[in-house]
Design a protein around this motif. Structure first.
Motif: not given
Lengths: 113, 117
Positions: A34, A49, A91, A93-101
């Motif tokens: 990203x 990205x 980073x 990217x997991x389906x169903x979650x939003x992880x921090x940068x």
């Protein structure tokens, strides 16, 4: 998330292409690259990205090497308004979650008139 | 509103005072993040909400920092007994965060600049 390495600063002449490099030699197969930028006194702004193919949008192009260990953000015709700190972030990217940068120190790009 | 809105933009507090910083995310965004940015540094993660649930608060530097998002929209970051080292810009970001449709793009507000004297 993999760590990234960027030069602390770069200059670019107005109207020329700005090429910002980023090393991410420990990147994993499920990690995206990203790019965000932060203009002085503003919040970070998403640019682009990609996973492994080169990407282009209205703001920039992203070139990712075949081994994915490095990438380059290209601003094709830099303007004074592109002066900002540019952050390269890797980073997953997991389906169903939003992880921090996780931001590093970035590259201060100064576009010169 | 069209973007993430934060208030106040600037806050000056005396050491020991409590402060509250507000974030209005983009309507419909499920995920909300708080970051702290010291002068000359990149933003550092503080905490993350998915709707009203605080799923990650690993970045909060001490128990003086508290965040809430009681109805899953507006969020407040509270800092109790402020110290000089709390001086920073506090950034809020939101993300659509829907299952299977998360591109990872975060939308940031302009931040709240806190100065502790």
């Amino acid at each position: 998330d993999a760590k990234t390495t960027q030069p602390p600063s770069m200059d670019c002449a107005e109207g020329r292409a700005a090429n910002l490099p980023c090393n991410h030699s420990t990147i994993s197969g499920n990690e995206y690259v990203y790019w965000y930028r932060q203009i002085h006194s503003q919040g970070p702004q998403y640019i682009i990205h990609g996973l492994k193919n080169n990407e282009t949008n209205e703001m920039a192009s992203l070139i990712i090497t075949e081994d994915r260990k490095s990438s380059t953000l290209i601003l094709p015709h830099a303007t004074l308004r592109d002066t900002a700190v540019y952050y390269c972030i890797v980073r997953a990217v997991y389906s169903g979650s939003a992880r921090q940068l996780t931001f590093g120190s970035g590259t201060q790009l100064t576009v010169l008139p | 509103g069209a973007g993430v809105s934060q208030s106040p933009r600037y806050k000056v507090a005396k050491r020991g005072q409590d402060v509250a910083l507000r974030c209005d995310p983009i309507s419909g965004h499920v995920s909300l993040f708080w970051y702290q940015q010291a002068l000359g540094q990149g933003p550092e993660f503080l905490t993350y909400f998915q709707n009203e649930a605080q799923l990650d608060k690993s970045g909060l530097p001490s128990d003086r920092f508290f965040a809430e998002r009681p109805e899953g929209s507006v969020s407040t970051l509270k800092i109790q007994r402020t110290q000089q080292e709390d001086s920073a810009v506090y950034l809020c970001a939101s993300s659509l965060g829907q299952r299977g449709a998360n591109t990872g793009e975060l939308f940031f507000g302009e931040g709240s600049r806190l100065t502790v004297l």
